[in-house]
Scaffold this motif. Structure first.
Motif, PDB file in Angstrom:
ATOM      1  N   GLU A   1       0.834  -1.205   0.000  1.00 29.85           N
ATOM      2  CA  GLU A   1       0.000   0.000   0.000  1.00 29.85           C
ATOM      3  C   GLU A   1       0.870   1.256   0.000  1.00 29.85           C
ATOM      4  O   GLU A   1       0.574   2.221  -0.701  1.00 29.85           O
ATOM      5  CB  GLU A   1      -0.943  -0.002   1.198  1.00 29.85           C
TER       6      GLU A   1
ATOM      7  N   GLU B   1       1.054   4.120  -2.915  1.00 24.91           N
ATOM      8  CA  GLU B   1       0.862   5.531  -2.605  1.00 24.91           C
ATOM      9  C   GLU B   1       2.034   6.352  -3.114  1.00 24.91           C
ATOM     10  O   GLU B   1       1.833   7.417  -3.719  1.00 24.91           O
ATOM     11  CB  GLU B   1       0.719   5.699  -1.092  1.00 24.91           C
TER      12      GLU B   1
ATOM     13  N   THR C   1       1.957   6.681  -6.864  1.00 28.94           N
ATOM     14  CA  THR C   1       0.896   7.591  -7.285  1.00 28.94           C
ATOM     15  C   THR C   1       1.325   9.042  -7.078  1.00 28.94           C
ATOM     16  O   THR C   1       1.128   9.891  -7.941  1.00 28.94           O
ATOM     17  CB  THR C   1      -0.397   7.306  -6.492  1.00 28.94           C
TER      18      THR C   1
END
Length: 60
Positions: free
Chosen positions: A47, A51, A54
């Motif tokens: 995760e 992140e 992104t």
């Protein structure tokens, strides 16, 4: 581990998970081979990586 980032409380390098996934292995297979890494640790790492990708990716 000479400065290599590892999962907390283990000697398993984080890169090992990435290598497994790049090779087409499943998360379950990685966890079976490295029982000292918890599922939550692996998911949290993925995760965080998502992140960061992104946030830092160049817009298309």
């Amino acid at each position: 581990m000479g400065g290599t980032p590892v999962f907390i409380g283990t000697r398993v390098p984080i890169k090992t998970l990435i290598d497994y996934l790049e090779a087409g292995d499943s998360l379950n297979e990685f966890l079976d081979h490295f029982p000292s890494v918890s599922r939550q640790q692996a998911i949290s790492l993925l995760e965080l990586a998502k992140e960061m990708l992104t946030v830092y990716a160049n817009p298309a």
